[in-house]
Design a protein around this motif. Structure first.
Motif, PDB file in Angstrom:
ATOM      1  N   VAL A  56       0.769  -1.182   0.172  1.00 48.74           N
ATOM      2  CA  VAL A  56       0.010  -0.045  -0.137  1.00 48.74           C
ATOM      3  C   VAL A  56       0.997   1.229   0.072  1.00 48.74           C
ATOM      4  O   VAL A  56       0.579   2.246  -0.706  1.00 48.74           O
ATOM      5  N   VAL A  57       2.018   0.946   0.618  1.00 48.70           N
ATOM      6  CA  VAL A  57       2.747   2.324   0.819  1.00 48.70           C
ATOM      7  C   VAL A  57       3.350   2.795  -0.800  1.00 48.70           C
ATOM      8  O   VAL A  57       3.194   3.917  -1.233  1.00 48.70           O
ATOM      9  N   ALA A  58       3.668   1.824  -1.457  1.00 53.18           N
ATOM     10  CA  ALA A  58       4.307   1.942  -2.863  1.00 53.18           C
ATOM     11  C   ALA A  58       3.074   2.495  -3.615  1.00 53.18           C
ATOM     12  O   ALA A  58       3.413   3.377  -4.526  1.00 53.18           O
ATOM     13  N   ALA A  59       2.047   1.862  -3.590  1.00 50.87           N
ATOM     14  CA  ALA A  59       0.987   2.436  -4.382  1.00 50.87           C
ATOM     15  C   ALA A  59       0.537   3.909  -4.071  1.00 50.87           C
ATOM     16  O   ALA A  59       0.305   4.482  -5.091  1.00 50.87           O
ATOM     17  N   CYS A  60       0.468   4.425  -2.770  1.00 55.62           N
ATOM     18  CA  CYS A  60       0.256   5.640  -2.614  1.00 55.62           C
ATOM     19  C   CYS A  60       1.355   6.783  -3.054  1.00 55.62           C
ATOM     20  O   CYS A  60       0.867   7.675  -3.394  1.00 55.62           O
ATOM     21  N   ARG A  61       2.457   6.162  -2.927  1.00 54.42           N
ATOM     22  CA  ARG A  61       3.549   7.005  -3.351  1.00 54.42           C
ATOM     23  C   ARG A  61       3.531   7.159  -4.851  1.00 54.42           C
ATOM     24  O   ARG A  61       3.954   8.173  -5.314  1.00 54.42           O
ATOM     25  N   GLN A  62       3.096   6.295  -5.592  1.00 51.08           N
ATOM     26  CA  GLN A  62       3.055   6.193  -7.092  1.00 51.08           C
ATOM     27  C   GLN A  62       1.632   7.060  -7.331  1.00 51.08           C
ATOM     28  O   GLN A  62       2.085   7.750  -8.286  1.00 51.08           O
ATOM     29  N   GLY A  63       0.666   7.020  -6.731  1.00 49.83           N
ATOM     30  CA  GLY A  63      -0.533   7.478  -7.064  1.00 49.83           C
ATOM     31  C   GLY A  63      -0.822   9.080  -6.731  1.00 49.83           C
ATOM     32  O   GLY A  63      -1.744   9.905  -7.012  1.00 49.83           O
ATOM     33  N   ILE A  64      -0.252   9.563  -5.639  1.00 44.04           N
ATOM     34  CA  ILE A  64      -0.371  10.985  -4.987  1.00 44.04           C
ATOM     35  C   ILE A  64       0.943  11.734  -5.430  1.00 44.04           C
ATOM     36  O   ILE A  64       2.039  11.469  -5.126  1.00 44.04           O
ATOM     37  N   ARG A  65       0.490  12.565  -6.100  1.00 44.75           N
ATOM     38  CA  ARG A  65       1.408  13.756  -6.803  1.00 44.75           C
ATOM     39  C   ARG A  65       2.041  14.631  -5.739  1.00 44.75           C
ATOM     40  O   ARG A  65       1.381  14.827  -4.835  1.00 44.75           O
ATOM     41  N   GLY A  66       3.324  15.096  -5.773  1.00 39.73           N
ATOM     42  CA  GLY A  66       3.996  16.031  -4.980  1.00 39.73           C
ATOM     43  C   GLY A  66       4.371  15.541  -3.545  1.00 39.73           C
ATOM     44  O   GLY A  66       4.253  16.062  -2.587  1.00 39.73           O
ATOM     45  N   CYS A  67       4.666  14.325  -3.650  1.00 41.78           N
ATOM     46  CA  CYS A  67       5.390  13.397  -2.302  1.00 41.78           C
ATOM     47  C   CYS A  67       6.666  13.828  -2.027  1.00 41.78           C
ATOM     48  O   CYS A  67       7.611  13.241  -2.708  1.00 41.78           O
ATOM     49  N   PHE A  68       6.785  15.215  -1.237  1.00 40.30           N
ATOM     50  CA  PHE A  68       8.208  15.420  -1.146  1.00 40.30           C
ATOM     51  C   PHE A  68       8.983  14.467  -0.057  1.00 40.30           C
ATOM     52  O   PHE A  68       8.114  13.797   0.731  1.00 40.30           O
ATOM     53  N   GLU A  69      10.107  14.647  -0.051  1.00 44.81           N
ATOM     54  CA  GLU A  69      11.024  13.340   0.964  1.00 44.81           C
ATOM     55  C   GLU A  69      10.338  13.672   2.407  1.00 44.81           C
ATOM     56  O   GLU A  69      10.309  14.880   2.881  1.00 44.81           O
ATOM     57  N   ASN A  70      10.073  12.566   2.860  1.00 49.70           N
ATOM     58  CA  ASN A  70       9.740  12.177   4.214  1.00 49.70           C
ATOM     59  C   ASN A  70       8.149  13.006   4.503  1.00 49.70           C
ATOM     60  O   ASN A  70       7.808  13.113   5.739  1.00 49.70           O
ATOM     61  N   GLY A  71       7.469  13.301   3.629  1.00 53.29           N
ATOM     62  CA  GLY A  71       6.067  14.343   3.757  1.00 53.29           C
ATOM     63  C   GLY A  71       5.002  13.277   3.776  1.00 53.29           C
ATOM     64  O   GLY A  71       4.158  13.630   4.481  1.00 53.29           O
ATOM     65  N   LEU A  72       4.982  12.200   3.396  1.00 55.30           N
ATOM     66  CA  LEU A  72       3.853  11.324   3.252  1.00 55.30           C
ATOM     67  C   LEU A  72       4.329  10.015   4.060  1.00 55.30           C
ATOM     68  O   LEU A  72       5.087   9.199   3.726  1.00 55.30           O
ATOM     69  N   PHE A  73       3.338   9.774   5.180  1.00 52.39           N
ATOM     70  CA  PHE A  73       3.517   8.560   5.760  1.00 52.39           C
ATOM     71  C   PHE A  73       2.270   7.669   5.689  1.00 52.39           C
ATOM     72  O   PHE A  73       0.975   8.312   5.977  1.00 52.39           O
ATOM     73  N   VAL A  74       2.345   6.570   5.381  1.00 50.99           N
ATOM     74  CA  VAL A  74       1.132   5.643   4.982  1.00 50.99           C
ATOM     75  C   VAL A  74       1.001   4.438   6.033  1.00 50.99           C
ATOM     76  O   VAL A  74       2.013   3.825   6.183  1.00 50.99           O
ATOM     77  N   TYR A  75      -0.300   4.373   6.455  1.00 49.17           N
ATOM     78  CA  TYR A  75      -0.443   3.088   7.133  1.00 49.17           C
ATOM     79  C   TYR A  75      -1.585   2.275   6.873  1.00 49.17           C
ATOM     80  O   TYR A  75      -2.621   3.178   6.309  1.00 49.17           O
ATOM     81  N   GLU A  76      -1.419   1.133   6.973  1.00 48.64           N
ATOM     82  CA  GLU A  76      -2.763   0.184   6.817  1.00 48.64           C
ATOM     83  C   GLU A  76      -3.824   0.472   8.087  1.00 48.64           C
ATOM     84  O   GLU A  76      -3.283   0.430   9.181  1.00 48.64           O
ATOM     85  N   ASN A  77      -5.032  -0.158   7.855  1.00 49.59           N
ATOM     86  CA  ASN A  77      -6.117   0.224   8.863  1.00 49.59           C
ATOM     87  C   ASN A  77      -5.880  -0.686  10.036  1.00 49.59           C
ATOM     88  O   ASN A  77      -6.279  -0.500  11.159  1.00 49.59           O
ATOM     89  N   HIS A  78      -5.396  -1.827   9.841  1.00 49.43           N
ATOM     90  CA  HIS A  78      -5.005  -2.788  11.044  1.00 49.43           C
ATOM     91  C   HIS A  78      -3.940  -2.576  11.674  1.00 49.43           C
ATOM     92  O   HIS A  78      -3.664  -2.884  12.872  1.00 49.43           O
ATOM     93  N   GLU A  79      -3.167  -1.281  11.482  1.00 51.23           N
ATOM     94  CA  GLU A  79      -1.914  -0.954  12.266  1.00 51.23           C
ATOM     95  C   GLU A  79      -2.282  -0.094  13.290  1.00 51.23           C
ATOM     96  O   GLU A  79      -1.996   0.949  13.499  1.00 51.23           O
ATOM     97  N   ILE A  80      -2.893  -0.632  14.451  1.00 51.88           N
ATOM     98  CA  ILE A  80      -3.494  -0.128  15.416  1.00 51.88           C
ATOM     99  C   ILE A  80      -2.508   0.603  16.497  1.00 51.88           C
ATOM    100  O   ILE A  80      -2.603   1.244  17.314  1.00 51.88           O
ATOM    101  N   TRP A  81      -1.081  -0.204  16.375  1.00 50.45           N
ATOM    102  CA  TRP A  81       0.059   0.485  17.107  1.00 50.45           C
ATOM    103  C   TRP A  81       0.730   1.752  16.233  1.00 50.45           C
ATOM    104  O   TRP A  81       1.609   2.024  16.860  1.00 50.45           O
TER     105      TRP A  81
END
Length: 206
Positions: A56-81
């Protein structure tokens, strides 16, 4: 804290609203902590053609334009921690766009069964801005009751209802109108749509 937002994308039609909002926040050099539910991954594939077989992280970084370095952090919904589950993770606010009726119901009733619900619960208890963009029609009495309960708790409900006074010429214009309304609530300057400046009252009868 002042440059950090949580953004949830859940399994309702209209995932473009969340993606477009992420792009606008990243363009202004805010941190975006994105939580993607499993149903949202299916909708991202159906509506935007994203490859949900990717991590999912790779998919979001590919699909969302303008991801500057360290600006986008992606989590899946089960990652309650993950960090957004903690009240000590200070953020400027949280937006859920689009917000499914299931997610809306869970948050309205205090559930914390997944990361989106837990993060929203934390934002409410810490009295930080929570903005929800529901995308459903028609709305049942249950849906309306849950929205009223969240509004009473301090959340802002921004239904995906684009205006037409700015004379939209494309789907992008309609999307930007709703995203602009969210940015207004976050007190972030933008020029995504032309603001209403009044019109002629000639010919209008009571």
């Amino acid at each position: 804290m002042d440059n950090r937002f949580i953004l949830g994308i859940t399994g309702a039609s209209g995932v473009i609203y969340g993606v477009r909002l992420a792009e606008e926040l990243l363009a202004r050099e805010f941190e975006v902590h994105l939580i993607v539910s499993n149903p949202a991954r299916v909708v991202l594939a159906e509506e935007l053609g994203w490859d949900i077989e990717q991590e999912v992280v790779a998919a979001c970084r590919q699909g969302i334009r303008g991801c500057f370095e360290n600006g986008l952090f992606v989590y899946e919904n089960h990652e309650i921690w993950a960090p957004p589950a903690s009240g000590s993770f200070r953020v400027r606010g949280m937006i859920i766009a689009p917000c499914s009726m299931s997610t809306l119901a869970g948050i309205a009733n205090g559930l914390s069964a997944n990361l989106v619900q837990r993060a929203a619960d934390v934002v409410l208890k810490e009295r930080r801005p929570l903005i929800m963009v529901p995308r459903e029609t028609p709305l049942s009495a249950i849906h309306l009751k849950n929205m009223l309960e969240l509004a009473r708790l301090g959340a802002s409900i921004v239904p995906a209802m684009p205006g037409f006074y700015h004379k939209p010429q494309s789907i992008q214009d309609l999307v930007d109108f709703v995203v602009g309304k969210v940015l207004d609530l976050l007190e972030i300057d933008h020029d995504l749509f032309r603001r209403y400046e009044g019109g002629s009252s000639s010919g209008i009868k009571n």
